[in-house]
Design a protein around this motif. Structure first.
Motif, PDB file in Angstrom:
ATOM      1  N   TYR A 188      38.550  41.518  39.582  1.00  0.00           N
ATOM      2  CA  TYR A 188      38.497  40.439  40.563  1.00  0.00           C
ATOM      3  C   TYR A 188      39.905  40.062  41.021  1.00  0.00           C
ATOM      4  O   TYR A 188      40.132  39.777  42.203  1.00  0.00           O
ATOM      5  CB  TYR A 188      37.795  39.224  39.965  1.00  0.00           C
ATOM      6  CG  TYR A 188      37.273  38.243  40.992  1.00  0.00           C
ATOM      7  CD1 TYR A 188      35.965  38.338  41.470  1.00  0.00           C
ATOM      8  CD2 TYR A 188      38.075  37.223  41.481  1.00  0.00           C
ATOM      9  CE1 TYR A 188      35.482  37.439  42.419  1.00  0.00           C
ATOM     10  CE2 TYR A 188      37.598  36.332  42.425  1.00  0.00           C
ATOM     11  CZ  TYR A 188      36.303  36.440  42.880  1.00  0.00           C
ATOM     12  OH  TYR A 188      35.831  35.557  43.827  1.00  0.00           O
ATOM     13  N   TYR A 236      25.769  36.368  42.186  1.00  0.00           N
ATOM     14  CA  TYR A 236      27.083  36.191  42.804  1.00  0.00           C
ATOM     15  C   TYR A 236      27.260  34.749  43.276  1.00  0.00           C
ATOM     16  O   TYR A 236      28.325  34.145  43.085  1.00  0.00           O
ATOM     17  CB  TYR A 236      27.229  37.124  44.015  1.00  0.00           C
ATOM     18  CG  TYR A 236      27.343  38.582  43.693  1.00  0.00           C
ATOM     19  CD1 TYR A 236      28.582  39.179  43.488  1.00  0.00           C
ATOM     20  CD2 TYR A 236      26.219  39.383  43.609  1.00  0.00           C
ATOM     21  CE1 TYR A 236      28.698  40.534  43.198  1.00  0.00           C
ATOM     22  CE2 TYR A 236      26.320  40.738  43.320  1.00  0.00           C
ATOM     23  CZ  TYR A 236      27.560  41.306  43.116  1.00  0.00           C
ATOM     24  OH  TYR A 236      27.663  42.640  42.834  1.00  0.00           O
ATOM     25  N   ALA A 282      38.652  32.871  46.387  1.00  0.00           N
ATOM     26  CA  ALA A 282      38.876  33.830  45.304  1.00  0.00           C
ATOM     27  C   ALA A 282      39.546  33.157  44.105  1.00  0.00           C
ATOM     28  O   ALA A 282      39.192  33.427  42.949  1.00  0.00           O
ATOM     29  CB  ALA A 282      39.738  34.983  45.806  1.00  0.00           C
ATOM     30  N   ILE A 313      34.960  41.194  34.326  1.00  0.00           N
ATOM     31  CA  ILE A 313      35.083  40.833  35.742  1.00  0.00           C
ATOM     32  C   ILE A 313      36.503  40.436  36.131  1.00  0.00           C
ATOM     33  O   ILE A 313      37.004  40.835  37.183  1.00  0.00           O
ATOM     34  CB  ILE A 313      34.109  39.684  36.092  1.00  0.00           C
ATOM     35  CG1 ILE A 313      32.665  40.206  36.068  1.00  0.00           C
ATOM     36  CG2 ILE A 313      34.429  39.092  37.467  1.00  0.00           C
ATOM     37  CD1 ILE A 313      31.636  39.116  36.298  1.00  0.00           C
ATOM     38  N   ASP A 327      32.336  46.817  37.712  1.00  0.00           N
ATOM     39  CA  ASP A 327      31.449  45.931  38.462  1.00  0.00           C
ATOM     40  C   ASP A 327      29.985  46.232  38.131  1.00  0.00           C
ATOM     41  O   ASP A 327      29.175  45.320  37.941  1.00  0.00           O
ATOM     42  CB  ASP A 327      31.694  46.095  39.960  1.00  0.00           C
ATOM     43  CG  ASP A 327      30.808  45.192  40.796  1.00  0.00           C
ATOM     44  OD1 ASP A 327      30.985  43.963  40.724  1.00  0.00           O
ATOM     45  OD2 ASP A 327      29.923  45.705  41.511  1.00  0.00           O
ATOM     46  N   ALA A 377      38.055  32.899  40.342  1.00  0.00           N
ATOM     47  CA  ALA A 377      38.806  33.522  39.249  1.00  0.00           C
ATOM     48  C   ALA A 377      39.170  32.497  38.178  1.00  0.00           C
ATOM     49  O   ALA A 377      39.185  32.814  36.980  1.00  0.00           O
ATOM     50  CB  ALA A 377      40.069  34.183  39.800  1.00  0.00           C
TER      51      ALA A 377
END
Length: 462
Positions: free
Chosen positions: A101, A232, A326, A97, A394, A330
């Motif tokens: 990402y 998610y 984000a 990921i 993904d 991350a």
């Protein structure tokens, strides 16, 4: 091996865990699914699942982390040596990921810079997004800046990095989300035909259940969509909550922290819809609801541009908010990887592990960027979607490995080590765990069956 750090308090843990949950997928995917799946119908189903299905997986993973004081890579082996393989699955997910990402994080940074420098109008033009992601230089630069910023925070460690950053950014993020949501409700626009649409009408479209044409199959699909969104939204099945749980002190009130994470995440997910759907409805009607990058990077910039000067300010605030979200997500993904490296091999200090993973992620992220130009290809995935490098990564991580990991976790906890082990861990501080019977039934029976169906749907079998 370095001595394991702990969060200074429950607040730091809750904000860090909530920060991992509030990310890019939450901001564009939740509103899109809600708009597509009957508005309030999706919301009600999602909330019910969050309080049952989501609660079960979050509780299990956090408790596993605190009990073992290990990363996802090594935690499962501590519970049962025959289940070490599950730790590898749980660790491969964030490894896959993180690179893509960070590429998407770079896209967000690009749009924030565009609005900050007064080029928001350009960002709304046809082809702007496609021209940017297919170019060979700028996406790499933006990705590098984003990845570097995330790496610095994780390099600083649990207290000076994750906890300190989360305590500052998460309150700011919440204020920005609430502010944009309120603004979105005040928007009004009259089109050329004399039809006036308002933000409040968009809110009704979002929250009032639309049962038109509802069939048993469609209802089932909505349930599966909501369940998939929980992955998610709550950061389950990717090792993050195990890693963060391992930094929680034994005397912390775990039941309260879990409840707060549930509430915070569900609130922000709902507000993400209030931010986006009314604005899209006012300027584009029901036809404006689109999925994926086209909503955040194509539809919304056009809406901001149509607002005039105010649109520039709103665009800056919006993309700053998305960037913060984000980065916090991350951070948690990188920490899940780094903690595994540290726990599995005493030769890895935090600094060494962070630098190695930075280099590996940078290389893979470059491949993702090239996937939109020199390495472009189209591959039809089992779920019917067509994509290239980013989409394949993904699909493998989110649609295959995460359900498999979650199913295996349910079997391990429900049938091998037994639910009482998790319940005892949650109540170790003397604080009673609510919904114990629900947890037991969900982890043993309902959750694994639902997850198996979700996996079959992802494979295109069901």
């Amino acid at each position: 091996m370095e001595k394991r750090k702990t969060f200074g308090g429950s607040l730091g843990f809750v904000l860090a865990a909530a920060g991992s949950a509030v990310g890019l997928g939450n901001i564009w995917r939740f509103p899109y699914l809600a708009a597509r799946d009957g508005g309030g119908l999706f919301l009600v189903i999602y909330i019910i699942l969050a309080l049952t299905f989501g609660f079960t997986l979050v509780t299990a993973e956090i408790a596993i982390g605190r009990k073992t004081k290990q990363s996802p890579l090594t935690a499962y082996g501590k519970l049962n040596k025959n289940w070490t393989w599950l730790g590898w699955i749980s660790s491969i997910v964030p490894f896959i990921i993180l690179p893509y990402y960070c590429v998407i994080g770079g896209w967000v940074l690009k749009y924030l810079i565009a609005f900050l420098t007064g080029h928001g109008i350009d960002a709304a033009k046809e082809g702007y997004f496609t021209d940017f992601i297919t170019s060979k230089g700028e996406p790499l630069i933006m990705m590098f800046i984003f990845l570097f910023a995330v790496t610095v925070v994780i390099y600083l460690g649990v207290n000076k990095g994750i906890e300190s950053f989360s305590k500052v950014i998460m309150p700011v993020l919440l204020v920005l989300v609430v502010g944009i949501a309120i603004f979105s409700l005040t928007i009004t626009k009259t089109d050329d035909a004399g039809v006036t649409r308002t933000g409040l009408q968009g809110l009704k479209y979002y929250v009032i259940p639309n049962l038109d044409g509802l069939t048993v199959k469609k209802f089932f699909n909505v349930v599966m969509d909501a369940m998939g969104q929980l992955f998610y939204s709550l950061s389950v099945a990717m090792g993050i909550l195990i890693a963060y749980g391992s930094y929680v002190k034994d005397d912390a009130n775990l039941p309260r922290s879990i409840n707060q994470i549930e509430i915070f995440d569900t609130l922000v997910a709902f507000l993400a819809g209030v931010m986006i759907i009314p604005a899209v409805y006012v300027f584009s009607g029901t036809d404006g609801m689109a999925s994926g990058p086209s909503l955040m990077f194509v539809a919304l910039p056009k809406i901001f541009a149509s607002m005039g000067k105010a649109g520039t300010i709103v665009g800056i605030i919006f993309f700053a908010m998305v960037l913060f979200a984000a980065i916090t997500s991350a951070m948690s993904v990188l920490e899940a990887i780094v903690s595994g490296m540290i726990d599995s091999d005493k030769r890895f200090s935090r600094g060494k592990a962070v630098i190695i993973e930075f280099i590996v992620s940078l290389a893979l992220a470059c491949l993702v960027c090239f996937g939109y130009n020199d390495l472009y290809f189209e591959l039809k995935l089992p779920n019917g979607a067509v994509g290239q490098i980013l989409d394949v990564m993904d699909y493998v991580s989110n649609s295959i490995l995460m359900p498999i990991g979650a199913i295996a976790t349910c079997i391990l906890v429900g049938w091998v080590i037994k639910p009482k082990v998790i319940i005892d861990e949650v109540e170790k501080s003397g604080d009673k765990m609510g919904r114990k019977r629900l947890f037991t039934v969900m982890i043993k029976y309902i959750a694994p069956v639902c997850l198996f169906v979700l996996l079959l749907m992802s494979l295109g079998i069901f």
